[in-house]
Write an enzyme that holds these catalytic residues in place. Structure first.
Site: not given
Length: 493
Positions: A78, A159, A183
């Protein structure tokens, strides 16, 4: 030999050690999948050379029977984790062009365990969002489509939407995620994969771009429970550079996996039935209860009376911490700088932040600054912290009656991109089931458990006692085995 990109982390690790294939073959297969998956916009930066270098090192090690825990396993990272020599933007314009000279503790641990990096994954800007639509670089598209043939692109959750889409689309066998209010868990549920948020402090936050420091926690996202256990072992451990890191040994979670829940009590919180929840979610929850009962667990109803205050509490505390954390992005030290003609320092700050932050980030900074301001600090922020303590106490009392809690992960399946973006409150409600565990710092996991009427994945959430990731993983494994979830997105991209 089956398609290498269909293998799990455990399958790659074990097959590589047995000599079924080389690490380079695996890296090349996933690099090709990443290149072919560009329409999903899951990757902001592709790093095929990193994956190949780690693979070649693993192949050399195999020649001398030297294996590391993740030898031969490439991962997606990420783009909230700083990676030395590779751009790290948190999907924001204000950090565009920022290339760290240092490695986050989590990625250093993963690379030290033998993993290679396939690339940096897209996300909601500064991890603020539930649909991956706030990224400066465009939204991620879920690999799933509705069964009725609707052409609307679906949200992969947020997210960590890039992470969830990459794993679900077989572009990566596993990925790192971060979970502030859900998330990791919500995008895992939306895309039919597994993801675990460990106890706050299990995984170092050093080198992870901060959103809300008392809530942010890194964790793995992968195809199944075993893979999550493998990756979590590699990611966890004490870090003296992180003042919130727990100085505790890392358990052997994979070795401790067991789907036998005899002697365990599973709590069902009555407050997690929310108005307007689709009947499919309730039906799946009841099926999950039957599955854990079949695994030997005793079912008990528990109460978490302050659950109704969790969302407003979170959306005071998280923006307040974001307001403080994001004050460092001013155009002076790194990243984007806007310098209008004849601008003074204050005007440069204003221009840089206006251009560098997206609407959702600005909204949360404004909310956070407001609740921290004189005259409102006690009325909002102090009160929210008191309610947070009450929410944590609710869990403590519930866990006197049970070992883990079982709830839905999200109040719906994946929704269409754009469907909720004009209504921030509707978007925030996506976190209604995940936020309470985050406020209490508890380990929690989502496992895929079924499909809705449109053929979209639905997840079940297991919440555990502090530091009881093993109990969470075991309950997840019991559900996984009984659900037999093997659906995958039909390739259209």
């Amino acid at each position: 030999m089956s398609n290498l990109t269909d293998l799990t982390v455990a399958g790659i690790r074990d097959g590589f050690r047995k000599g079924d294939f080389s690490a380079r073959e695996v890296a090349e297969a996933f690099n090709a999948a990443v290149a072919a998956g560009k329409p999903l916009n899951a990757f902001l930066v592709e790093t095929p050379e990193h994956a190949l270098a780690a693979a070649d090192e693993a192949d050399r090690g195999r020649a001398s029977a030297e294996f590391r825990p993740l030898s031969g396993v490439p991962l997606g990272i990420k783009d909230l984790f700083c990676t030395a020599g590779y751009q790290t933007t948190a999907a924001s314009h204000i950090l565009e062009g920022f290339v760290p000279t240092y490695e986050s503790t989590i990625t250093a641990k993963l690379f030290g365990a033998g993993a290679g990096m396939l690339g940096k994954l897209n996300l909601d800007q500064f991890a603020m969002g539930s649909s991956n639509e706030t990224s400066y670089y465009g939204n991620v598209i879920s690999p799933w489509r509705r069964k009725d043939g609707g052409n609307a692109a679906l949200a992969p959750g947020g997210s960590s939407g890039g992470s969830s889409a990459a794993v679900a689309a077989r572009m990566a066998p596993g990925a790192t995620g971060t979970d502030t209010g859900g998330s990791i868990r919500q995008p895992a549920a939306f895309t039919g994969i597994s993801g675990i948020k460990p106890t706050y402090g299990r995984c170092s936050r050093w080198g992870v771009v901060a959103f809300a420091s008392s809530l942010d926690q890194a964790g793995p996202m992968a195809r199944d429970v075993r893979d999550c256990a493998i990756l979590l072992e590699a990611m966890s451990g004490f870090d003296p550079k992180d003042s919130t890191s727990l100085d505790l040994p890392v358990p052997q979670w994979e070795a401790g996996l067991s789907a036998d829940l005899r002697g365990k009590k599973v709590g069902i919180p009555k407050e997690y039935r929310v108005e307007g929840m689709p009947p499919e979610i309730e039906a799946l929850w009841q099926q999950g209860i039957a599955w854990v009962r079949d695994a030997g667990a005793e079912i008990v109803e528990v109460s978490l009376p302050h659950t109704r205050y969790a969302l407003p509490t979170y959306y005071i505390i998280a923006p307040a911490e974001a307001s403080s954390n994001l004050a460092r992005y001013d155009g002076v030290r790194y990243g984007e700088r806007e310098l209008p003609d004849h601008a003074n320092l204050q005007e440069m700050y204003a221009a840089t932040r206006a251009a560098g932050f997206g609407p959702e980030v600005k909204r949360r900074i404004l909310i956070g600054t407001y609740v921290l301001s004189a005259g409102f600090y006690d009325a909002y922020y102090t009160k929210a912290q008191k309610v947070r303590a009450l929410i944590a106490r609710d869990f403590e009392q519930a866990f006197q009656q049970c070992d883990v809690l079982l709830t839905p992960t999200a109040p719906s399946a994946a929704f269409a991109l754009g469907e909720k973006s004009a209504d921030p409150l509707a978007m925030y409600l996506n976190d209604v089931f995940t936020v309470p565990a985050s406020l209490a710092g508890l380990p929690a996991m989502s496992v895929p458990a079924g499909l809705d009427a449109q053929g979209l994945p639905l997840g079940l959430q297991i919440i555990g006692k502090p530091l009881d990731e093993q109990g969470v993983l075991n309950a997840g494994l019991a559900i996984e085995q009984r659900a037999g979830f093997n659906a995958r997105a039909e390739k259209w991209w």
